[in-house]
Design a protein around this motif. Structure first.
Motif: not given
Lengths: 274, 237
Positions: A114, A117, A122, A125, A189
């Motif tokens: 993805d 992301a 993200s 997650s 991240r």
């Protein structure tokens, strides 16, 4: 109400804690980086991180194991080898090259990752292992900044004097480079590679509007970063907004408010004096 | 009492000697002016004296308790950012960082010392101020106080008056003279002929490949000194 909601979901609580720690430690690094005229280093390094992630995905390698060393090397090269004047050029060259490599890698490999992301992060997650690495890196940065506070100050303010009194400026520049690289990689991240640099630039810039000493800049930057992260995070939960972008927007709002207030205070003071 | 002695040193970077066979001394209470054209090796000389680069040959001796890294150094202004958010006290206290052992903050002694140095330079009232809000001359005085934190035996000043207006320049030279008068040895790089004419005891003139070191009176009688004076518009002989 919102807070008790968040506390009842472990993944939200984890995101909140890690995001808070990474925000505060990157604001401290930002103070020295911005004052060394290296505001864009976060942006450059996050693009390098994106390129490395793309390559890692194509070659089926562990993302962290590739990204971390590559970004550390890039940070080292940028801070150590480029003089203060050519810093922005070096960052622009490295960051766009790395972005190109990343885009090619992702398209050639046809990797089903993805892209969103990578670019926008993200935070919700974030995996448990990544969260632990991020928290450790953030606490380590915090610790190093406090232990070497005076040395970092002296080598940022006046490197030629610091060198002359026996402070090894290059050593502290290297420490700064490694910490910045680690924080960028773990922060990517969460906020994504396009937004992470705001964590470095906004707190220091806002703090410099109101501070008269280096200590105050550091403290105000850390506080601003903490407030912006928490309010951005809560807003994203309450209004279902993307988390990374909400945090950056919170930074933006605080900066604008502080700018307007400090200008108004200055105008009021000069007019009352004159 | 001798503080520094250079014996037959060669200065420069690897494979690129700037000047060789240089000998000089700095004694207690000396006032040494270092002059020379751009590129004649003044910066290299300073870096060598500060032990930032080793001499390619020969030796620099530090005597009578003067330590390497304990020279009160005032760098050229160019290296400092004028808009750096820092308080005057933070700047001055950073001068004793190489002997600083405490993890958090500075000790009471160090703070008192900083206050004392600021007061000597007439800046006691500005200790709470922000460095960026001071005038150029005031900033130089704060940086001079920082240099004095390292030692008050020897100050090494690299073009201290560069960029200052005439009044601030005169004031700064007055301060340097009074420090010299109270027993601090001065080594000063300058483009300005007047301090060399007035206050200096000894002159070190670096020229491409050669040098003069000696008393001021001898210097003005020497070939090198005469040319320098003529170029500076002081051809009164």
């Amino acid at each position: 109400m919102i807070i008790s909601d968040i506390l009842s979901y472990p993944f939200l609580l984890r995101a909140l804690i890690v995001g808070f720690l990474v925000s505060v430690s990157s604001s401290l690094l930002g103070v020295s980086l911005v004052l060394r005229r290296f505001s864009m280093i976060g942006d450059g390094l996050s693009h390098v991180g994106f390129g490395a992630l793309g390559v890692a995905a194509v070659l089926y390698l562990q993302p962290m194991a590739v990204t971390l060393p590559v970004v550390i090397i890039a940070a080292f090269l940028l801070l150590r080898l480029s003089g203060r004047n050519s810093g922005d050029r070096a960052i622009a060259l490295i960051s766009s090259s790395a972005l190109a490599v990343g885009v090619i890698a992702v398209s050639v490999g046809g990797v089903n990752t993805d892209l969103n992301a990578f670019l926008f992060g993200s935070i919700l997650s974030i995996a448990r292992s990544d969260a632990i690495i991020a928290a450790v890196a953030a606490v380590m940065t915090f610790f190093v900044y406090i232990v070497f506070y005076h040395q970092i100050y002296a080598s940022t303010f006046d490197p030629s004097f610091a060198e002359a009194t026996g402070i090894k400026c290059s050593r502290y520049t290297s420490i700064l480079a490694v910490l910045t690289a680690v924080i960028i990689v773990v922060g990517m991240r969460m906020l994504g590679s396009l937004l992470i640099s705001s964590l470095i630039i906004f707190p220091a810039t806002t703090a410099m509007l109101v501070s008269r000493s280096y200590l105050m800049v550091s403290v105000v930057a850390a506080a601003e970063s903490a407030i912006a992260f928490i309010s951005g995070f809560l807003a994203s939960y309450a209004f279902s907004l993307p988390a990374g972008a909400s945090v950056v927007a919170a930074h933006m709002v605080i900066f604008a408010a502080v700018y307007i207030i400090s200008r108004a205070v200055r105008c009021f003071r000069t007019s009352s004096v004159g | 009492m001798r503080l520094i002695e250079g014996r037959n040193i060669t200065i420069g970077y690897e494979d690129d000697p700037v000047l060789s066979g240089l000998s000089f001394t700095v004694d207690d209470c000396d006032y040494l002016c270092i002059v020379g054209e751009n590129g004649s090796g003044k910066s290299t000389f300073i870096k060598t004296v500060l032990s930032l680069i080793p001499p390619l040959s020969g030796k620099i001796l530090f005597e009578n308790g003067l330590k390497r890294n304990e020279i009160g150094y005032l760098p050229q202004q160019a290296g400092i950012q004028r808009d750096f958010p820092s308080s005057v006290m933070e700047v001055v206290l950073s001068g004793c960082l190489n002997r600083h052992r405490k993890l958090f903050g500075y000790s009471k002694d160090e703070k008192e010392r900083a206050m004392h140095e600021l007061a000597r330079l007439g800046m006691a009232g500005k200790r709470q101020s922000s460095f960026q809000e001071l005038s150029g001359g005031q900033q130089q005085r704060v940086l001079l106080a920082r240099a004095l934190m390292a030692t008050d035996k020897l100050l090494l000043l690299d073009e201290p008056a560069a960029g200052l207006d005439a009044a601030a320049t005169a004031e700064l030279y007055e301060i340097i003279d009074s420090l010299h008068g109270s027993g601090t040895a001065i080594m000063m790089v300058t483009h300005d002929i007047h301090p060399a004419l007035n206050a200096a005891d000894t002159i070190l003139h670096l020229s491409h490949g050669s040098y003069f070191f000696g008393r001021k009176e001898e210097y003005f009688r020497s070939e090198m000194g005469r040319i320098f004076l003529k170029e500076a518009g002081h051809d009164h002989q």
